[in-house]
Design a protein around this motif. Structure first.
Motif, PDB file in Angstrom:
ATOM      1  N   ASN A   1      42.532 -25.759  -5.792  1.00  0.00           N
ATOM      2  CA  ASN A   1      41.791 -25.011  -6.817  1.00  0.00           C
ATOM      3  C   ASN A   1      42.037 -25.504  -8.245  1.00  0.00           C
ATOM      4  OD1 ASN A   1      40.522 -23.431  -4.989  1.00  0.00           O
ATOM      5  ND2 ASN A   1      41.963 -21.733  -5.140  1.00  0.00           N
TER       6      ASN A   1
ATOM      7  N   ALA B   1      40.816 -21.750   7.624  1.00  0.00           N
ATOM      8  CA  ALA B   1      41.460 -21.621   6.310  1.00  0.00           C
ATOM      9  C   ALA B   1      40.446 -21.292   5.214  1.00  0.00           C
ATOM     10  CB  ALA B   1      42.198 -22.911   5.968  1.00  0.00           C
ATOM     11  N   MET B   2      39.162 -21.597   5.461  1.00  0.00           N
ATOM     12  CA  MET B   2      38.176 -21.419   4.385  1.00  0.00           C
ATOM     13  C   MET B   2      38.086 -19.998   3.845  1.00  0.00           C
ATOM     14  SD  MET B   2      35.270 -24.010   5.671  1.00  0.00           S
ATOM     15  CE  MET B   2      35.669 -25.743   5.866  1.00  0.00           C
TER      16      MET B   2
ATOM     17  N   VAL C   1      41.293 -19.246   1.960  1.00  0.00           N
ATOM     18  CA  VAL C   1      41.366 -19.867   0.637  1.00  0.00           C
ATOM     19  C   VAL C   1      40.564 -19.048  -0.375  1.00  0.00           C
ATOM     20  CG1 VAL C   1      40.549 -21.846  -0.712  1.00  0.00           C
ATOM     21  CG2 VAL C   1      41.815 -22.227   1.404  1.00  0.00           C
ATOM     22  N   LYS C   2      39.388 -18.648   0.040  1.00  0.00           N
ATOM     23  CA  LYS C   2      38.515 -17.898  -0.876  1.00  0.00           C
ATOM     24  C   LYS C   2      39.074 -16.531  -1.212  1.00  0.00           C
ATOM     25  CE  LYS C   2      34.058 -19.926  -0.375  1.00  0.00           C
ATOM     26  NZ  LYS C   2      34.059 -20.485   1.003  1.00  0.00           N
TER      27      LYS C   2
END
Lengths: 67, 62, 955
Positions: free
Chosen positions: C368, C858-859, C862-863
């Motif tokens: 990020n 993981a997406m 992560v968000k």
């Protein structure tokens, strides 16, 4: 042309199956008669009986629910 | 442009813009990274852009 | 291709890598950007320059089957959508003449002064995915390729089949444009061919040949197609079923043979000579011959290796190991796709996700930090505005425009209520058309947009994004499908198709008038995963998530971690699976982010992506206890076990201690028994698979058989090993071991299902009787050991399928969301799949798949939140009478009954709602509305459907 029976059919197509299948028919270039006019819904469960009656009232020769 | 000179952290280089490279690039952005997608030809897409249909769904491959 | 639209992907096309330096987390890459000679910001992709360019150039996009000009774009949907000049063919660049394109371009985009530039980029990790190269021309010469125009490669044939290809999708001979009556496919051209140093199998050619043959048959059912092959390697998931369909339904002929040559046969076309296993030589006439060319290493493989320092294998593909299939010899550089070894699209896509997971784990500290968060302009409030509709009718090149009178459809909306602007465009989906769309929205203050083009299923997200860019709520668009469901399916009735398009557009406009902006909603995510299954897949996925910084709980039914890998001993490449298992298990146990629950089973799961709750039962009997786990995602890795066949080769399996499975043999060979590699062994492939108990191919059994045969030969070189097989599927680099086994004297004998080997057993001995096609007679032998390759069957998938509402295929393996493009995702959001529960496959593929599942899982983590489609249902609490009919009907448990001021009311759980609308159609008081599909909107469509007839305008 005006003498020919050329009915118009109103179709309600489920986004996930019948609408997808109609897209797939296009991708495969299957040919079918051009009488259908479609309304996409997210599920055939969305089809209120009222829609069917309204369809006939609007002049549909047939109403098709595809899901 | 600022991004040319600034040293960027959190970036990944993907070499090749075929289906594998593009998918890797898309996934990396979803995982929070900036991607440089380096392709030697003029457009990305690779061999898959040339295919007509793909088995078994016969989707348009673009 | 959505990559062109992401603000976090910078596409550097026409670029060469000049060098790479640094270490993991801190690399510097030097690039040279070659000029396009066209200013990408100015080019509108109008195509005028190509029309005027006087020079011809063979079109490499169409595999040289067509001509283009030095100034061109490969295909209309290309990203970047900017034309470019091929400097090797341009007369100005080569000879300083011409320059006709410069004044032609209205946007003055052509700039011959552009020079190559160099650029340095700093990156934390590198993924190498250069794809594959072409097999050398010498491999094609003996089939008259290049000498006779009707001998084409499979890629050229692919272009012939394509509607955007040289004959608009018609298959015609290049020599005289006739439709071929007889087409032959020749397999293994440039693969399994030591003549051109390609000893490996390209893995994909058998399947693509079958696909191309079936598509060609669809185009022309009278065409006769023959496929000449050595082994039909359709080992992929559900591929065998396609092969059967090709033979039985499409009448495609398969001939096991080697093709010696193809020569010009004058008026007859082409003469193909081939030899069969029995030693017979035959020839046959064909109109067209398609060469199923293999995948070679990319042409610049050596250059890439030099620049990056990674090592290549003996075939110039990236060198990797079975246990770390994507890691190159340089830390921080991973490989994905065909450069890792020839493979098909789903496997490439899986590897890409897995490579992304590896990179993500490597530089998680930088996550990020480099990304650009896309800013959308503030949404314009249109609540009080009258509808101002813009209608855009798309030609889609000739896809729509070739059938439907697009300008006529465009004109038909003139004067319709609310329509303030309408136009047609060549490709509405192109990048420049998006700019036009934005511009027109601003210029005409449009607050509703109707796009008459292709399917909203594929393209609505793209236009929605553009609307947001233009400051409109993304729900203010209605797409009218005049391609997939009109021009493509009424190709021979242009008038009727035009009429239908007009009707559909009118209905779309009617709906558009009533479109309302809908709010974007998000739901927070529990940042951990539940991994079901503690085999190598589950453990790899959990470790990958941990490397990326996310915790997980592994639920394993057995007392011990390891799954199927506990029973295996070694791999064909010589890896010791026990060592791998020990290492991975230790890492799992040591990792603080991974919790292991052995002897445990999932009892139930509820919730939705980001917010699942599961109950897990550990232990049994009195000691059993249950615990509740909250998690954001689920990874399904429940594995498979060896099949225990009852029927082998069409007959009941006789009982004998001398009949064992490959796995049992592997354990025996890895042991220390003196006679572990006996003097004679017969292996029977597809025992119980491909037509016996199981219908499918288990993908890894052929490789395992060769692996064990080599082991026997290593221990006891005098042992006689016979492998009875149907198609020997040592795909990819495993082909090398097949060759080695033959060199060492392992005897491979093919059999057919029509006449399978027979297996007999008495208390003391076993007998195998089979037809030897080379000797041409029946042979009976009594080996010391008969080894069955039994295949793999899934375990408990049906139970889990019901619990998680995820589908299984006919063979009871889990069915992924999209076999090509979403190979590790399940149709239910937040549920991912890997390992043998997906389909049987070798170890390296399992590891990659597990890493890929970890990337996808993981997406959402992560968000930290999941976005909800705004079209979910909404309950008007004033109208709701609390009857709870909707809650009982909802198939997704997405409606809960709550108390508001002591009255029962229904409320939508937005994250679970799939917007099906069953609730809305059954609500007795019309209290529930569906975003984007309201009663008013649908009724307006119905009214518009009838409108023309009412007015009497038709006839």
């Amino acid at each position: 042309m005006s003498q020919e029976y050329n009915p118009k059919i109103l179709g309600f197509l489920c986004n996930w199956c019948c609408y997808a299948a109609a897209d797939a028919a296009g991708v495969s270039r299957f040919q079918y008669p051009p009488n259908l006019r479609t309304v996409r819904v997210m599920c055939t469960g969305r089809i209120d009986p009222l829609f069917v009656l309204k369809g006939f009232a609007a002049g549909a020769a047939g109403v098709f629910g595809g899901g | 442009m600022a991004k040319k000179s600034a040293k960027r952290e959190g970036a990944v280089m993907v070499l090749g813009g075929g289906v594998a490279g593009v998918q890797a690039a898309l996934d990396l952005t979803e995982l929070g990274f900036y991607v440089y997608l380096v392709e030697k030809s003029a457009a990305i897409g690779g061999a898959m852009a040339q295919l007509d249909k793909t088995f078994p769904t016969n989707d348009c491959s673009l | 291709m959505e990559a062109g639209r992401s603000p976090n992907i910078e596409i550097l096309s026409n670029a060469d890598l000049l060098g790479l330096e640094g270490k993991p987390g801190d690399f510097t890459a030097k690039l040279r950007l070659r000029p396009r000679y066209i200013d990408a910001d100015k080019c509108t992709a109008c195509g005028l320059c190509t029309k005027y360019c006087p020079k011809h150039l063979t079109d490499s996009y169409n595999e040289g089957l067509d001509i283009t000009r030095p100034i061109h774009i490969d295909y209309p949907q290309a990203v970047p959508a900017t034309y470019f000049i091929d400097p090797s063919a341009c007369m100005h660049i080569q000879h300083g003449t011409c320059k006709i394109c410069v004044p032609v371009c209205r946007s003055r985009a052509i700039d011959f002064s552009q020079k190559p530039t160099e650029r340095e980029i700093s990156v934390g990790a590198v993924i190498v995915a250069p794809g594959f190269g072409r097999v050398p021309d010498e491999a094609l010469e003996k089939y008259s390729y290049g000498k006779h125009p009707d001998v084409v490669t499979s890629l050229e044939f692919e272009r012939l089949l394509n509607p955007s290809g040289p004959f608009q999708g018609e298959v015609r001979c290049l020599s005289d444009k006739r439709h071929p009556r007889k087409i032959a496919f020749i397999q293994c051209v440039g693969s399994r061919d030591l003549g051109c140093d390609n000893g490996y199998c390209s893995s994909v050619c058998c399947m693509y040949a079958i696909k191309e043959a079936m598509v060609a048959k669809e185009h022309d059912p009278d065409c006769e197609i023959t496929i000449y092959y050595m082994d039909l390697r359709t080992q992929g998931k559900d591929f065998d079923a396609a092969r059967t369909r090709a033979e039985e339904q499409f009448g495609i002929r398969f001939v096991r043979s080697r093709v010696a040559e193809v020569v010009d046969w004058g008026e007859n076309g082409l003469k193909l000579t081939y030899s069969t296993l029995d030693g017979g030589h035959h020839f046959e006439q064909f109109d067209m011959v398609v060469l199923s060319v293999g995948l070679d290493a990319p042409a610049d493989a050596k250059k890439i290796a030099d620049m990056t320092g990674i090592e290549l294998n003996s075939f110039d593909f990236a060198s990797t190991s079975t246990f770390a299939p994507l890691e190159t010899t340089v830390k921080g550089i991973t490989v994905a796709g065909a450069f890792q070894g020839p493979k098909d699209i789903p496997e490439s896509v899986t590897q890409s996700s897995a490579a992304a997971a590896l990179a993500s784990g490597l530089i998680k500290a930088q996550r990020n930090k480099g990304i650009v968060v896309k800013d959308y302009p503030e949404e314009v409030d249109i609540a009080d505005e009258e509808p101002r509709i813009g209608v855009f009718v798309c030609h889609c090149g000739i896809n729509i425009g070739g059938v439907v009178d697009v300008p006529g459809v465009d004109q038909s909306v003139e004067g319709m209520e609310g329509v303030v602007y309408h136009t047609d465009s060549l490709y509405s989906c192109s990048q420049d058309a998006q700019e036009v769309l934005k511009e027109k929205i601003r210029e005409y203050k449009l607050n509703r947009v109707v796009i008459a083009a292709c399917s909203p299923r594929t393209h609505e997200p793209l236009f929605q994004e553009t609307l947001r860019d233009a400051g409109l709520n993304r729900c203010l668009i209605e797409m009218v499908n005049i391609r997939d469901q009109c021009s493509w399916v009424h190709a021979n009735e242009p008038d009727a198709a035009t009429e239908k398009s007009k009707d559909l557009v009118r209905m779309g406009v009617a709906k558009a008038r009533l479109l309302k902006p809908l709010p974007e909603q998000t739901v927070p995510v529990t940042k951990s995963a539940l991994v079901i299954g503690g085999g190598i897949a589950g453990m790899t996925a959990a470790l990958s998530l941990a490397e990326q910084g996310f915790s997980s709980v592994i639920v394993e039914r057995n007392a011990k971690l390891g799954g199927h890998l506990l029973d295996t001993r070694y791999t064909i490449t010589g890896g010791n699976t026990a060592d791998l298992l020990k290492d991975v298990t230790a890492r799992v146990k040591k990792n603080k982010l991974v919790t292991v629950l052995t002897g445990s089973e999932l009892v139930n799961t509820s919730g939705f992506v980001g917010n699942f709750t599961s109950v897990v039962k550990s232990g049994s009997g009195k000691k059993a206890r249950e615990q509740t786990i909250d998690h954001g995602v689920v990874i399904v890795a429940t594995g498979a076990r060896p099949h225990a066949p009852e029927k082998v080769l069409g007959r009941k399996l006789p009982a004998s201690k001398k009949i064992i499975t490959q796995l049992e043999l592997e354990q025996r060979l890895a042991g220390r028994a003196k006679n572990r590699a006996p003097g004679s062994v017969v292996m029977i492939q597809c025992a119980g698979s491909r037509g016996d108990d199981l219908n499918y191919c288990s993908k890894s059994c052929c490789i395992d058989a060769v692996k064990n045969a080599l082991k026997i030969k290593e221990i006891n070189p005098d042992s006689q090993v016979v492998i009875l097989y149907r198609d020997l599927r040592t795909y990819g680099f495993a082909e090398e071991y097949y060759r080695k086994a033959r060199e060492l004297g392992v005897i491979f004998v093919p059999y057919s299902l029509a006449d399978p080997p027979r297996l007999g057993a008495t208390s003391r001995k076993v007998e195998v009787t089979y037809d030897d096609p080379i000797l041409g007679e029946e042979v009976t032998i009594a080996p010391d050991l008969v080894v069955l390759s039994v295949g793999m069957v899934p375990e408990g998938t049906e139970e889990l399928s019901q619990m998680l509402k995820i589908p299984v295929n006919a063979d009871k393996f889990f069915l992924e969301a999209h076999v090509k493009l979403r190979p590790v995702e399940m149709p239910v959001s937040g549920v991912y799949l890997c390992g043998l529960a997906h389909s049987p496959k070798p170890l390296d593929e399992i590891i990659v798949q597990a890493q890929a599942a970890a990337a996808k899982a993981a997406m959402p983590l992560v968000k930290g939140e999941v976005a909800v489609e705004p079209i979910v249902s909404h309950v008007n609490e004033d109208a709701c009478i609390g009857c709870s009919l909707c809650a009982s009907l909802c198939p997704y448990q997405a409606i809960e009954m709550i108390k508001v001021d002591k009255k029962r009311k229904a409320r939508t759980i937005v994250a679970s709602c799939k917007a099906c609308g069953i609730c809305a159609s059954h609500c007795p008081t019309f209290a529930i509305s569906m975003g984007g599909f309201t009663n008013d909107q649908i009724q307006a469509q119905i009214d518009a459907f009838g409108a023309v007839d009412d007015a009497g305008a038709k006839e």
